[in-house]
Write an enzyme that holds these catalytic residues in place. Structure first.
Site, short mmCIF file in Angstrom:
data_model
loop_
_atom_site.label_atom_id
_atom_site.label_comp_id
_atom_site.label_asym_id
_atom_site.label_seq_id
_atom_site.Cartn_x
_atom_site.Cartn_y
_atom_site.Cartn_z
N GLU A 98 62.98 -0.29 69.97
CA GLU A 98 63.11 -1.32 68.95
C GLU A 98 61.78 -2.30 68.80
O GLU A 98 61.25 -2.47 69.91
CB GLU A 98 64.15 -2.24 69.14
CG GLU A 98 65.59 -1.72 68.43
CD GLU A 98 65.78 -2.04 67.00
OE1 GLU A 98 64.79 -1.98 66.28
OE2 GLU A 98 66.73 -1.90 66.39
N ASP A 102 67.12 -9.31 67.19
CA ASP A 102 67.30 -10.54 66.73
C ASP A 102 68.85 -10.97 67.10
O ASP A 102 69.00 -11.58 68.21
CB ASP A 102 66.84 -10.66 65.33
CG ASP A 102 66.92 -12.13 64.51
OD1 ASP A 102 67.48 -13.06 65.43
OD2 ASP A 102 66.34 -12.20 63.54
N LYS A 130 64.32 -12.07 70.19
CA LYS A 130 64.41 -13.29 69.70
C LYS A 130 65.61 -13.72 70.33
O LYS A 130 66.69 -13.59 69.66
CB LYS A 130 64.41 -13.46 68.21
CG LYS A 130 64.17 -14.64 67.62
CD LYS A 130 64.42 -14.51 66.10
CE LYS A 130 62.94 -14.12 65.24
NZ LYS A 130 63.25 -14.21 63.78
N PHE A 151 60.49 -16.36 61.48
CA PHE A 151 60.29 -15.30 60.84
C PHE A 151 59.00 -14.46 61.00
O PHE A 151 58.15 -14.80 60.61
CB PHE A 151 60.62 -15.22 59.37
CG PHE A 151 61.20 -13.93 58.85
CD1 PHE A 151 62.26 -13.21 59.12
CD2 PHE A 151 60.03 -13.40 58.05
CE1 PHE A 151 62.43 -12.03 58.71
CE2 PHE A 151 60.29 -11.95 57.70
CZ PHE A 151 61.40 -11.23 57.77
N ARG A 164 54.27 -4.39 57.34
CA ARG A 164 54.40 -3.65 58.42
C ARG A 164 52.93 -2.97 59.05
O ARG A 164 52.84 -2.58 60.11
CB ARG A 164 55.39 -2.31 58.22
CG ARG A 164 56.67 -2.50 57.54
CD ARG A 164 57.26 -1.10 57.56
NE ARG A 164 58.49 -1.20 56.80
CZ ARG A 164 59.73 -1.68 57.22
NH1 ARG A 164 59.84 -2.22 58.64
NH2 ARG A 164 60.77 -1.64 56.49
#
Ligand code: PRP
Length: 179
Positions: A98, A102, A130, A151, A164
């Protein structure tokens, strides 16, 4: 694109070092086994390439696509299986790759799915963890870096499908998503 970034958190060299550390650890931990790497699209595409090149094992690689954010900055709480794998996972040692954990909801969804399908073991190797964002109780086994509750984009992670391709992980300027 670079101008939208407030702060660079982890550059390519740091990420490559983390991938080497984790890839070598997986090589030791799965000595004598043939794990099935399950890369979670789209975010994990670069991390997958980095980690796997550091793994000295015979292994399988599959890609699964799930979606939770639907383009925004907050997880939607609803996970959608967009593209499934065709390979059997029963009795396999699965290592999920991954980009970020989050809320943990995507990971829990995947772990439940793999458990239902009879995976022998399920481990998780994430680039970013996170922990402050968690809504469900789930942990990663191999973590590149911990991140604060900000973020972040880049190195696979997007905002509205952009960023990305940034060669680092950075904090997106709030002004970008406040627009
Ligand atoms: C992101 C990320 C993880 C998930 C983490 O994927 O790649 O899969 O969200 O969030 P969570 O822990 O709150 O569930 P996203 O659904 O945005 O799809 P993408 O990888 O295609 O960007």
């Amino acid at each position: 694109m670079n101008n939208d970034i407030e702060e660079v958190l982890f550059d390519q060299d740091q990420i490559h070092q983390a991938a080497a550390r984790i890839g070598q650890q997986i090589t030791r931990d799965f000595d004598g086994h043939r794990p099935l790497f399950l890369s979670v699209l789209k975010g994990a595409y670069l991390w997958t390439a980095d980690v796997l090149r550091q793994v000295d094992l015979y292994a399988d690689l599959e890609f699964i696509k799930i979606s939770s954010y639907h383009g925004g900055v907050e997880s939607s709480d609803e996970i959608e299986l967009v593209t499934d794998i065709r390979r059997e996972v029963a009795d396999r040692d699965v290592i999920i790759l991954e980009d970020i954990v989050d809320t943990g909801q995507s990971l829990l969804f995947l772990k439940d799915l793999l458990a239902q399908r009879g995976a022998r073991s399920i481990q998780v190797a994430c680039l970013l963890d996170k922990k402050g964002g968690r809504k469900v109780d789930v942990t990663a086994d191999y973590v590149g870096f911990d991140v604060r509750n900000e973020f972040v984009v880049g190195y696979g992670l997007d905002y509205a499908e952009s960023y990305r391709n940034l060669p680092y992980v950075g904090v997106l300027k709030p002004s970008v998503y406040a627009k």
